[in-house]
Design an enzyme around this catalytic site. Structure first.
Site, PDB file in Angstrom:
ATOM      1  N   SER A  50       0.855  -1.185   0.000  1.00 27.13           N
ATOM      2  CA  SER A  50       0.000   0.000   0.000  1.00 27.13           C
ATOM      3  C   SER A  50       0.890   1.234   0.000  1.00 27.13           C
ATOM      4  CB  SER A  50      -0.904   0.002   1.236  1.00 27.13           C
ATOM      5  OG  SER A  50      -0.120   0.219   2.402  1.00 27.13           O
ATOM      6  N   ASP A  82      -0.364  -1.037  -4.693  1.00 23.04           N
ATOM      7  CA  ASP A  82      -1.832  -1.100  -4.582  1.00 23.04           C
ATOM      8  C   ASP A  82      -2.385   0.337  -4.621  1.00 23.04           C
ATOM      9  OD1 ASP A  82      -4.199  -2.489  -4.346  1.00 23.04           O
ATOM     10  OD2 ASP A  82      -4.064  -2.822  -2.197  1.00 23.04           O
ATOM     11  N   ASP A 104      -5.300   4.587  -9.033  1.00 26.21           N
ATOM     12  CA  ASP A 104      -6.681   4.617  -8.548  1.00 26.21           C
ATOM     13  C   ASP A 104      -7.225   6.035  -8.675  1.00 26.21           C
ATOM     14  OD1 ASP A 104      -9.034   4.659  -7.212  1.00 26.21           O
ATOM     15  OD2 ASP A 104      -8.315   3.626  -5.418  1.00 26.21           O
ATOM     16  N   GLU A 134      -8.937   1.482 -12.445  1.00 21.18           N
ATOM     17  CA  GLU A 134     -10.289   1.348 -11.880  1.00 21.18           C
ATOM     18  C   GLU A 134     -11.050   2.629 -12.098  1.00 21.18           C
ATOM     19  OE1 GLU A 134      -9.138   0.686  -7.528  1.00 21.18           O
ATOM     20  OE2 GLU A 134     -11.004   1.796  -7.275  1.00 21.18           O
ATOM     21  N   HIS A 207     -10.737  -7.398  -5.836  1.00 25.00           N
ATOM     22  CA  HIS A 207     -10.392  -6.733  -4.569  1.00 25.00           C
ATOM     23  C   HIS A 207     -11.293  -7.258  -3.462  1.00 25.00           C
ATOM     24  CE1 HIS A 207      -7.605  -3.385  -5.771  1.00 25.00           C
ATOM     25  NE2 HIS A 207      -7.916  -3.950  -6.930  1.00 25.00           N
ATOM     26  N   GLY A 209     -10.679  -9.565  -1.120  1.00 22.95           N
ATOM     27  CA  GLY A 209     -10.704 -11.023  -1.077  1.00 22.95           C
ATOM     28  C   GLY A 209     -11.028 -11.601   0.292  1.00 22.95           C
ATOM     29  N   THR A 210     -10.582 -10.941   1.335  1.00 19.55           N
ATOM     30  CA  THR A 210     -10.767 -11.521   2.672  1.00 19.55           C
ATOM     31  C   THR A 210     -12.246 -11.718   2.992  1.00 19.55           C
ATOM     32  OG1 THR A 210      -8.760 -10.443   3.434  1.00 19.55           O
ATOM     33  CG2 THR A 210     -10.309 -11.196   5.145  1.00 19.55           C
ATOM     34  N   THR A 232      -6.556  -7.948   4.431  1.00 20.27           N
ATOM     35  CA  THR A 232      -7.031  -8.063   5.816  1.00 20.27           C
ATOM     36  C   THR A 232      -6.639  -9.404   6.436  1.00 20.27           C
ATOM     37  OG1 THR A 232      -8.838  -6.561   5.312  1.00 20.27           O
ATOM     38  CG2 THR A 232      -9.104  -7.931   7.269  1.00 20.27           C
TER      39      THR A 232
HETATM   40  P1  13P Z   1      -9.082  -7.342   1.785  1.00 17.34           P
HETATM   41  O1  13P Z   1      -8.491  -6.399   2.801  1.00 17.34           O
HETATM   42  O2  13P Z   1     -10.548  -7.480   1.931  1.00 17.34           O
HETATM   43  O3  13P Z   1      -8.362  -8.640   1.779  1.00 17.34           O
HETATM   44  O4  13P Z   1      -8.870  -6.658   0.347  1.00 17.34           O
HETATM   45  C1  13P Z   1      -7.587  -6.501  -0.150  1.00 17.34           C
HETATM   46  C2  13P Z   1      -7.554  -5.608  -1.329  1.00 17.34           C
HETATM   47  O5  13P Z   1      -8.434  -5.617  -2.152  1.00 17.34           O
HETATM   48  C3  13P Z   1      -6.370  -4.742  -1.477  1.00 17.34           C
HETATM   49  O6  13P Z   1      -6.519  -3.809  -2.519  1.00 17.34           O
END
Ligand code: 13P
Length: 286
Positions: A50, A82, A104, A134, A207, A209-210, A232
């Protein structure tokens, strides 16, 4: 085959319909643990940082740490920036060795986003790097960026035109996904992924995913989400394993930093391995 271009990693994954896990690493320990999991699984992997992590370390120091580990990894790996709305940070990371960036610009109107993304693509090409784009925000605040508001969704044709005209190598659609843990199971517009891939041939980035279910991952990857972002879950495994270890250390009055690091490494490695296997990445290294 250590550091390879992002486009090569994603185009292979799209062609064979598996997902490459993209983990938001936060320091040397989490980077090493993710690479160890990918090496054990013989899977390609994406390390992403990030803007907050870049700024915390300083760009050149972070690159030196990550690059040293990537070069000896022995599996295909690439380094991606990211969500970054700041052109100066994009330029700095491209000059500093990142292989790919997510520009972004979803807060700009689509025409201005397209104009600037086209410039970023040209800049990235000069550096031998690739670009994710995006046009709709991904819900949820992560590493101080983003919003908890649901994003406005653009017409499918607008997204298709953006992908084709900007020349991005990967696209992050908003499909009801969000960053952070989901409060309830999200209902996702999976069809949008298939439609975008069918119209453009460009791999999608999933994006948030968690917390998605195994079935949601499998379906979205089959539709063309070749890059699957996990942040996350890494933060939670890193922090919770640390907390668990520190509680025991306090009870025993025994303070051994390497034991803490081993415990956290094992937790992050296991988290990474679980996702790599689930996304079908195992055995895909070349
Ligand atoms: P999570 O924090 O839900 O895993 O998403 C990660 C993400 O999309 C990073 O850009």
């Amino acid at each position: 085959m250590p550091v390879v271009p992002m486009k090569e990693i994603l185009d292979r994954a799209l062609a064979d319909r598996y997902g490459v896990a993209a983990f938001n690493v936060v320091n040397d320990l989490s980077t090493e643990a993710v690479l160890a999991a990918a090496t054990e699984e013989q899977a390609p992997v994406i390390l992403q940082t990030s803007v907050k992590t870049v700024q915390m370390y300083g760009r050149s120091r972070l690159f030196a740490i990550v690059d040293a580990m990537m070069r000896t990894a022995g599996i295909p790996v690439t380094l991606h920036l990211d969500h970054c709305p700041d052109r100066a940070v994009i330029t700095d990371c491209l000059a500093g060795g990142w292989n790919s960036v997510l520009f972004d610009a979803h807060e700009l109107d689509v025409a201005e986003n397209l104009r600037q993304t086209t410039e970023v693509v040209a800049e990235a090409r000069r550096a031998g790097a690739h670009v994710e784009g995006e046009i709709e925000g991904i819900q949820g605040v992560e590493d101080d960026l983003g919003s908890d508001e649901a994003p406005a969704i653009q017409d499918l044709e607008v997204a298709i035109d953006f992908i084709k005209n900007s020349g991005v190598d990967c696209f992050a659609p908003a499909i009801g996904n969000s960053h952070g843990q989901y409060r309830r199971t999200p209902s996702l517009d999976a069809r949008r992924v298939s439609d975008l891939v069918a119209a453009t041939g460009v791999p999608m980035a999933l994006h948030g995913g968690t917390g998605l279910s195994d079935e949601q991952f499998t379906d979205l990857i089959a539709r063309g989400c070749a890059k699957v972002n996990i942040s996350t879950a890494l933060k939670e495994s890193f922090m919770m394993s640390g907390l668990e270890h520190l509680r025991t250390a306090a009870e025993r009055g025994k303070w051994d930093p390497p034991a803490l690091f081993r415990h956290q490494r094992a937790a992050v490695l296991e988290m990474a391995r679980r996702h790599i296997r689930l996304f079908g990445g195992s055995g895909r290294a070349w």
